[in-house]
Design an enzyme around this catalytic site. Structure first.
Site, PDB file in Angstrom:
ATOM      1  N   CYS A 288      38.146  68.809  41.558  1.00 59.24           N
ATOM      2  CA  CYS A 288      39.147  69.232  40.908  1.00 59.24           C
ATOM      3  C   CYS A 288      39.755  70.267  42.025  1.00 59.24           C
ATOM      4  O   CYS A 288      40.875  70.596  42.374  1.00 59.24           O
ATOM      5  CB  CYS A 288      39.078  70.042  39.725  1.00 59.24           C
ATOM      6  SG  CYS A 288      39.377  69.023  38.289  1.00 59.24           S
TER       7      CYS A 288
ATOM      8  N   HIS B  99      52.945  74.360  32.530  1.00 59.14           N
ATOM      9  CA  HIS B  99      52.192  75.288  33.544  1.00 59.14           C
ATOM     10  C   HIS B  99      52.294  74.734  35.047  1.00 59.14           C
ATOM     11  O   HIS B  99      52.145  75.466  35.880  1.00 59.14           O
ATOM     12  CB  HIS B  99      51.172  76.007  32.996  1.00 59.14           C
ATOM     13  CG  HIS B  99      50.085  75.072  32.953  1.00 59.14           C
ATOM     14  ND1 HIS B  99      50.036  74.198  31.695  1.00 59.14           N
ATOM     15  CD2 HIS B  99      48.921  75.153  33.566  1.00 59.14           C
ATOM     16  CE1 HIS B  99      48.524  73.680  31.970  1.00 59.14           C
ATOM     17  NE2 HIS B  99      48.091  74.328  33.075  1.00 59.14           N
TER      18      HIS B  99
ATOM     19  N   ASN C   8      44.940  67.620  42.134  1.00 57.73           N
ATOM     20  CA  ASN C   8      46.288  67.279  41.406  1.00 57.73           C
ATOM     21  C   ASN C   8      47.484  67.869  42.216  1.00 57.73           C
ATOM     22  O   ASN C   8      48.678  67.512  41.965  1.00 57.73           O
ATOM     23  CB  ASN C   8      46.403  68.142  40.042  1.00 57.73           C
ATOM     24  CG  ASN C   8      45.435  67.733  39.106  1.00 57.73           C
ATOM     25  OD1 ASN C   8      44.674  68.835  38.882  1.00 57.73           O
ATOM     26  ND2 ASN C   8      45.385  66.634  38.925  1.00 57.73           N
TER      27      ASN C   8
ATOM     28  N   GLU D 127      49.839  62.677  38.428  1.00 59.36           N
ATOM     29  CA  GLU D 127      48.819  63.647  38.294  1.00 59.36           C
ATOM     30  C   GLU D 127      48.024  63.855  39.965  1.00 59.36           C
ATOM     31  O   GLU D 127      46.960  64.482  39.906  1.00 59.36           O
ATOM     32  CB  GLU D 127      47.672  63.518  37.431  1.00 59.36           C
ATOM     33  CG  GLU D 127      48.354  63.644  36.020  1.00 59.36           C
ATOM     34  CD  GLU D 127      48.796  65.112  35.503  1.00 59.36           C
ATOM     35  OE1 GLU D 127      47.857  65.992  35.826  1.00 59.36           O
ATOM     36  OE2 GLU D 127      49.753  65.436  34.864  1.00 59.36           O
TER      37      GLU D 127
ATOM     38  N   HIS E 185      41.641  63.311  33.287  1.00 54.31           N
ATOM     39  CA  HIS E 185      42.052  62.364  34.663  1.00 54.31           C
ATOM     40  C   HIS E 185      40.669  61.496  34.862  1.00 54.31           C
ATOM     41  O   HIS E 185      39.540  61.661  34.469  1.00 54.31           O
ATOM     42  CB  HIS E 185      42.012  63.509  35.797  1.00 54.31           C
ATOM     43  CG  HIS E 185      43.149  64.348  35.785  1.00 54.31           C
ATOM     44  ND1 HIS E 185      43.104  65.984  35.982  1.00 54.31           N
ATOM     45  CD2 HIS E 185      44.415  64.050  35.377  1.00 54.31           C
ATOM     46  CE1 HIS E 185      44.262  66.376  35.960  1.00 54.31           C
ATOM     47  NE2 HIS E 185      45.125  65.328  35.560  1.00 54.31           N
TER      48      HIS E 185
ATOM     49  N   ASN F 180      37.490  76.697  32.711  1.00 56.02           N
ATOM     50  CA  ASN F 180      38.915  76.497  32.941  1.00 56.02           C
ATOM     51  C   ASN F 180      39.168  75.024  32.912  1.00 56.02           C
ATOM     52  O   ASN F 180      40.509  74.764  32.869  1.00 56.02           O
ATOM     53  CB  ASN F 180      39.814  77.428  33.818  1.00 56.02           C
ATOM     54  CG  ASN F 180      41.068  77.826  33.195  1.00 56.02           C
ATOM     55  OD1 ASN F 180      41.247  77.984  31.812  1.00 56.02           O
ATOM     56  ND2 ASN F 180      41.798  78.546  33.941  1.00 56.02           N
TER      57      ASN F 180
ATOM     58  N   GLY G 136      43.909  68.525  25.771  1.00 53.62           N
ATOM     59  CA  GLY G 136      43.338  67.250  26.216  1.00 53.62           C
ATOM     60  C   GLY G 136      42.101  67.660  27.194  1.00 53.62           C
ATOM     61  O   GLY G 136      41.104  66.846  27.565  1.00 53.62           O
TER      62      GLY G 136
ATOM     63  N   ALA H  40      37.122  71.762  28.007  1.00 48.71           N
ATOM     64  CA  ALA H  40      36.914  73.081  28.694  1.00 48.71           C
ATOM     65  C   ALA H  40      38.030  74.313  28.490  1.00 48.71           C
ATOM     66  O   ALA H  40      37.712  75.490  28.396  1.00 48.71           O
ATOM     67  CB  ALA H  40      36.129  72.956  30.014  1.00 48.71           C
TER      68      ALA H  40
END
Length: 448
Positions: free
Chosen positions: A371, A137, A110, A174, A250, A365, A24, A27
């Site tokens: 973020c 993860h 997050n 999240e 998000h 990533n 989802g 990148a």
């Protein structure tokens, strides 16, 4: 009493790699299996922290996690010494080893949801670690996240910490990536804005068809209850399912808010007019003047927004009342996005300046400037109660860059993750880091 919004940026960990683990996240998936540069990634993040500190913004640091997570691999049936666990996982289940090595905790948007003391029933700053249970993860992060946050914000007189919500799909949480706060001043009561992708129990809400909606309405409501937020200070909004299916995993990939301003894409939400009216009414009752900036799809498509991470930016208030937008280099590389930003800043509106940062290692990533930071609104007394070791200063920046140069590799591929030496390197680095940041024992290898 003066109040601040402090940005605590995630320090990129020594195992930063491109595992392509986040379904989802366009990148993340498109750069899967490429070689990464952990040292460059950490230094790029530190450079952003230093720059914001030098601009006069309050800036902090949030430590990475121990990786590979050998304890998680043991829970999945691998046994023997730590080296044997890693070797057996590499031989029998390489995807699990890759997941256990993820440095995704760098994206501390997050890490948790944070409510300032001005909003909460008991007058303390509340933290709820995100369970992140949509992705394995990331689901293994919250125990260490809770310990690190507890070491940073330890004074129970000022800070309250809540465990992550139940790790089931119905309460997928999240963290601050789907939460923002509007206020006239950081120290005054504001309106907390929770964005969800789906409802776990109410079928009236539509859901995306291609990619998962990671945040549920029920999780957002639970966090609001835990933090003691009143109904008059909360607004819930649903993310547009069609943009989730285009890679907007998000809300902070399609909207960003700060102070009294929401900067968002035209296609970001469902029932946008109703949502904006509710925000305006509730913030107005708290003395604020809610304002919104809508980016039309005719000028910037959702695809442009996802590829450039235009909205995964930091919207910062300056002393003169104007706002500064911190964007990744990818925005300058997208002609339509850059043209829009040039028009935005030249119009004399609320956002007067754009500053560009090279965060390529993180961007490849799937994480941009927003973020990488967890926002915490603090008054002077609360800021003084924060562990001083995690507040960015010029000497700390120098120490951390030397620490990165000493401990980080400049190239990491999937095959390198199978090297047991990487675990030793990570533990040595983190043991030294806890001393630098004055965190105490927060990692499993330090506790067990």
């Amino acid at each position: 009493m003066k109040s601040y919004e402090v940005n605590f940026d995630g320090l990129v960990g020594p195992t930063h790699n491109y595992g392509g683990l986040s379904y989802g996240n366009v990148a993340s998936q498109s750069n899967s299996q490429q070689s990464s540069n952990p040292k460059e990634a950490a230094l790029q993040g530190l450079a952003k922290m230093k720059a914001l500190m030098e601009m006069g913004f309050q800036q902090g640091v949030l430590a990475p996690q121990e990786r590979p997570d050998v304890a998680a691999l043991r829970r999945l049936g691998f046994s023997g010494s730590d080296a044997q666990v890693i070797e057996r996982a590499a031989k029998d289940a390489m995807p699990l080893l890759v997941a256990s090595c993820s440095a995704s905790s760098m994206w501390v948007a997050n890490a948790a949801t944070v409510s300032p003391s001005a909003d909460t029933a008991d007058g303390r700053v509340h933290f709820t670690a995100a369970n992140l249970n949509c992705k394995y993860h990331r689901s293994i992060e919250h125990p260490t996240t809770s310990r690190v946050l507890g070491a940073m914000f330890a004074d129970q007189k000022h800070f309250a910490h809540h465990a992550a919500l139940p790790a089931v799909a119905q309460f997928g949480d999240e963290g601050a990536a789907n939460h923002t706060r509007f206020c006239r001043d950081y120290g005054q009561a504001g309106v907390e804005f929770f964005v969800f992708g789906r409802s776990a129990f109410d079928t009236r809400y539509p859901a995306p068809q291609k990619y998962p909606a990671r945040q549920t309405l029920e999780a957002s409501q639970a966090v609001a209850r835990l933090h003691g937020l009143g109904d008059d200070g909360v607004v819930y909004a649903q993310q547009n399912p069609s943009v989730i299916d285009q890679g907007v995993f998000h809300n902070d990939v399609i909207a960003v808010g700060n102070g009294e301003v929401l900067f968002y894409h035209e296609d970001a939400f469902l029932e946008t007019d109703k949502m904006l009216a509710e925000l305006q009414a509730k913030l107005g009752k708290r003395g604020g003047n809610f304002q919104s900036i809508c980016v039309p799809r005719s000028q910037v498509t959702v695809e442009d927004a996802v590829r450039s991470y235009l909205f995964n930016s930091q919207l910062l208030s300056r002393a003169d009342g104007s706002m500064l937008l911190i964007v990744p280099e990818e925005c300058r590389g997208n002609e339509r996005v850059w043209q829009y930003l040039q028009g935005l800043t030249s119009s004399g509106g609320l956002i007067r300046e754009v500053k560009v940062f090279d965060l390529k290692q993180s961007m490849q990533n799937g994480g941009g400037p927003a973020c990488l930071r967890l926002r915490v609104a603090l008054n002077q007394t609360e800021l003084a109660a924060v562990n001083p070791g995690v507040i960015m200063t010029a000497p700390l920046y120098g120490t951390l860059t030397q620490w990165v140069d000493k401990h980080y590799r400049d190239r990491l591929s999937e095959n390198d993750l199978a090297d047991p030496q990487l675990l030793l390197e990570c533990r040595t680095a983190l043991d030294e880091l806890t001393q630098i940041l004055k965190l105490g024992a927060v990692y499993p290898f330090q506790i067990n």
